[in-house]
Structure formats: C-alpha cells, structure tokens
Scaffold this motif. Structure first.
Motif, short mmCIF file in Angstrom:
data_model
loop_
_atom_site.label_atom_id
_atom_site.label_comp_id
_atom_site.label_asym_id
_atom_site.label_seq_id
_atom_site.Cartn_x
_atom_site.Cartn_y
_atom_site.Cartn_z
N VAL A 108 0.84 -1.21 0.00
CA VAL A 108 0.00 0.00 0.00
C VAL A 108 0.87 1.25 0.00
O VAL A 108 0.60 2.22 -0.73
CB VAL A 108 -0.95 -0.03 1.22
CG1 VAL A 108 -1.67 1.30 1.35
CG2 VAL A 108 -1.95 -1.15 1.07
N ALA A 111 2.31 1.74 -3.45
CA ALA A 111 1.31 2.27 -4.39
C ALA A 111 1.06 3.75 -4.14
O ALA A 111 0.95 4.54 -5.09
CB ALA A 111 0.01 1.46 -4.25
N LEU A 112 1.00 4.14 -2.88
CA LEU A 112 0.79 5.56 -2.56
C LEU A 112 1.96 6.41 -3.06
O LEU A 112 1.77 7.47 -3.66
CB LEU A 112 0.62 5.73 -1.04
CG LEU A 112 -0.74 5.34 -0.46
CD1 LEU A 112 -0.71 5.50 1.05
CD2 LEU A 112 -1.83 6.20 -1.06
N ASN A 115 1.99 6.58 -6.85
CA ASN A 115 0.89 7.40 -7.35
C ASN A 115 1.16 8.88 -7.14
O ASN A 115 0.92 9.70 -8.04
CB ASN A 115 -0.40 6.98 -6.62
CG ASN A 115 -1.60 7.11 -7.51
OD1 ASN A 115 -1.51 7.62 -8.62
ND2 ASN A 115 -2.74 6.66 -7.02
N THR A 145 -1.34 -8.57 -2.86
CA THR A 145 -2.04 -9.84 -3.10
C THR A 145 -1.41 -10.98 -2.31
O THR A 145 -2.11 -11.74 -1.63
CB THR A 145 -2.00 -10.16 -4.60
OG1 THR A 145 -2.52 -9.07 -5.34
CG2 THR A 145 -2.80 -11.42 -4.90
N THR B 48 -5.93 10.38 -0.36
CA THR B 48 -5.11 9.24 0.06
C THR B 48 -5.96 7.99 0.24
O THR B 48 -5.56 6.88 -0.16
CB THR B 48 -4.41 9.58 1.39
OG1 THR B 48 -3.66 10.77 1.22
CG2 THR B 48 -3.49 8.45 1.81
N GLN B 51 -6.68 6.54 -3.05
CA GLN B 51 -5.52 5.81 -3.60
C GLN B 51 -5.35 4.46 -2.93
O GLN B 51 -5.03 3.46 -3.58
CB GLN B 51 -4.28 6.67 -3.43
CG GLN B 51 -4.26 7.90 -4.33
CD GLN B 51 -3.03 8.74 -4.12
OE1 GLN B 51 -2.15 8.38 -3.35
NE2 GLN B 51 -2.97 9.87 -4.80
N ILE B 52 -5.53 4.44 -1.62
CA ILE B 52 -5.42 3.15 -0.91
C ILE B 52 -6.49 2.19 -1.40
O ILE B 52 -6.24 0.99 -1.63
CB ILE B 52 -5.52 3.38 0.60
CG1 ILE B 52 -4.29 4.14 1.10
CG2 ILE B 52 -5.66 2.06 1.34
CD1 ILE B 52 -4.36 4.51 2.56
N ALA B 55 -5.53 0.85 -4.68
CA ALA B 55 -4.44 -0.13 -4.61
C ALA B 55 -4.91 -1.46 -4.05
O ALA B 55 -4.42 -2.52 -4.42
CB ALA B 55 -3.30 0.42 -3.75
N LEU B 56 -5.88 -1.41 -3.15
CA LEU B 56 -6.33 -2.64 -2.48
C LEU B 56 -7.41 -3.38 -3.28
O LEU B 56 -7.67 -4.55 -3.01
CB LEU B 56 -6.89 -2.31 -1.09
CG LEU B 56 -5.89 -2.12 0.04
CD1 LEU B 56 -6.60 -1.69 1.30
CD2 LEU B 56 -5.15 -3.43 0.29
N LEU B 58 -8.04 -4.60 -6.43
CA LEU B 58 -7.80 -5.84 -7.18
C LEU B 58 -7.26 -6.97 -6.30
O LEU B 58 -7.78 -8.10 -6.35
CB LEU B 58 -6.85 -5.54 -8.35
CG LEU B 58 -6.55 -6.74 -9.25
CD1 LEU B 58 -7.84 -7.25 -9.90
CD2 LEU B 58 -5.53 -6.35 -10.32
N PRO B 59 -6.23 -6.73 -5.47
CA PRO B 59 -5.77 -7.82 -4.60
C PRO B 59 -6.85 -8.33 -3.65
O PRO B 59 -6.96 -9.54 -3.43
CB PRO B 59 -4.61 -7.18 -3.82
CG PRO B 59 -4.14 -6.07 -4.66
CD PRO B 59 -5.34 -5.55 -5.35
N LEU B 62 -9.23 -10.49 -5.55
CA LEU B 62 -8.59 -11.76 -5.91
C LEU B 62 -8.53 -12.71 -4.72
O LEU B 62 -8.93 -13.89 -4.80
CB LEU B 62 -7.18 -11.45 -6.42
CG LEU B 62 -6.57 -12.37 -7.46
CD1 LEU B 62 -7.42 -12.38 -8.72
CD2 LEU B 62 -5.16 -11.91 -7.80
#
Lengths: 166, 93
Positions: A108, A111-112, A115, A145, B48, B51-52, B55-56, B58-59, B62
C-alpha cells in the motif's frame, strides 16, 4: 560364568530380550487370593515389577506425578506412538504473519508513493525516478495480493489443524 | 454430527468482507474521482483514501474470491471425509 546380557540404557530392561526378573520379585499368588466363585480380588491385580537400581529415580519421578491416579497399575508394554504436532501456533507461523502484514503495508505504501510521485515527480524526463516509480507501481499490487493471501492461508491452516484435532 | 469449525466461519467472514468490501471501495472510488476535479487540489485525506482503495481493490477481490473457493474445497473435503476414510482397525500383534 554366564555372560550378562547388555541392555539398552534408554529403555526399560524389563521389555528387552534377555531380561529375567529376580525370583524374589515374583512370589506365587496365594491360593486364597481369589474370592468366591473365582472372582478376582484386589490382590489379583498385576503388580508393578521393581526395576534395577539405575531406573529407580525414573520410577520415583513417575510415581510422584499427579497425573497418574493409580500408581499400582502396570505401565503399558509399548510406549505410545508419538502424536503429530498439531500445535496451532509455531515460530514459522508467527513469521508468516509478520511477513503478511509487512507485505500488505509495504504494498500500500509503495502504491501511494508511486501514485503521488506520478503527479509530484520531475515530469516527463526519463530517469531513475521514473524507472523506480514504474517498478514500485508494478510490484505494489502483487505484494498486497501475496500478503493478503498469506494471511488468509494462515487462517486456512488453523482451520485444517482444528479439523485434525477434532 | 460435524461440529462447526470456528476458523472456517472466520474465513467466510474474511472472504465476504474482501469481496463485498472491494465492491464498496470501487464504487466509492469511482464516485470520488467522478466528483473531484483533479486539476484542483482536494482533500488530502480523501485523496489518500481513494488511492489506498484503488491499490487494495484488485488484490482484495482476488484473495476474497480465492478464499471463498478454498472454503468450498474445505467444505467438500469435510463432507466427504466420513465415508471416504476407512474404519479404524485394532492393531494386530
């Protein structure tokens, strides 16, 4: 002179080949030991055979344990087979939990960072910053994941261990 | 009767939270970006969070779907066990 049999010191000699109990330790049962109609009495219970001197401390320790309610009962002839270790938690499991949490948090965060650096970075010029941003962005999703999957896998392991225990 | 496995119940909760949470997060993120003018600096906390969530999403989806699938495998194994396992025999000496 007869050769004395050698016993494996790790095990009770009473259960090894060549062991002969002393004659004084196995007195014949008295005729009046049995009750009427041949019913067994308390004196008919098998007695624990005394062991050689080197095993005396072990016998005393075993008799001193509170988990044995009847010390007069003979010990089982065969040791119980080792039960598989179905412990719910071990060091590897704890390590996996830490790794799972670290992967999720790092993913996370990556990714932050990627981005934000996309908007606040140096711009369109290609350089190490852009390359690092691309790599971090690509790695963030798999890291999250795998971290989530590891955490869920730990719960699956506990569920399976619970099944085996029941 | 088969006893209820508390860890499997926890896994069902985790799987449902991951799948439904992904749906909720994606819906909110899409609404947020649709409403927000990206040329204007908005609320940093909400940005923020978006964005989190992005990011979260798709995982989480899954792993949530994989969790539910794994639970179905576990339930199938659990149900098949009473008939598939041979009866215990006394040790022969």
């Amino acid at each position: 002179m007869t050769e004395q049999p050698t016993f494996d010191p790790r095990f009770d000699p009473a259960f090894q080949r060549g062991y002969e109990p002393p004659a004084r330790e196995t007195p014949p049962a008295p005729a009046e030991a049995s009750g009427p109609d041949g019913a067994p009495t308390v004196s008919d219970k098998p007695r624990e055979q005394p062991r050689p001197a080197e095993f005396a401390p072990a016998v005393e320790e075993a008799a001193a344990e509170p988990s044995q309610p009847e010390p007069s009962q003979p010990e089982p002839a065969q040791p119980e087979p080792a039960q598989p270790n179905h412990a719910l938690s071990n060091s590897f499991e704890r390590t996996l939990g830490v790794v799972a949490a670290a992967l999720v948090i790092a993913g996370v965060s990556a990714a932050l960072w990627a981005n934000n650096s996309n908007y606040n970075g140096p711009g369109q010029t290609w350089g190490w910053h852009q390359a690092l941003q691309s790599v971090v962005w690509a790695l963030s999703s798999p890291m999250i994941t795998v971290g989530l999957a590891t955490g869920v896998g730990l719960v699956f392991r506990r569920a399976i261990v619970w099944e085996l225990r029941e | 009767m088969i006893r209820r496995n508390p860890w499997m119940a926890l896994l069902w909760v985790i799987g449902c939270v991951l799948v439904l949470g992904t749906a909720g997060m994606q819906t909110w993120t899409a609404w947020f970006y649709f409403q927000t003018d990206l040329a204007v600096v908005g609320d940093p906390v909400l940005t923020t969070l978006a964005q989190i969530a992005g990011a979260l999403a798709l995982p989480a989806a899954l792993v949530g779907i994989a969790t539910v699938a794994g639970l179905l495998f576990l339930h199938a194994k659990r149900r098949a066990r009473p008939t598939a396992r041979p009866a215990k025999q006394a040790p022969s000496r």
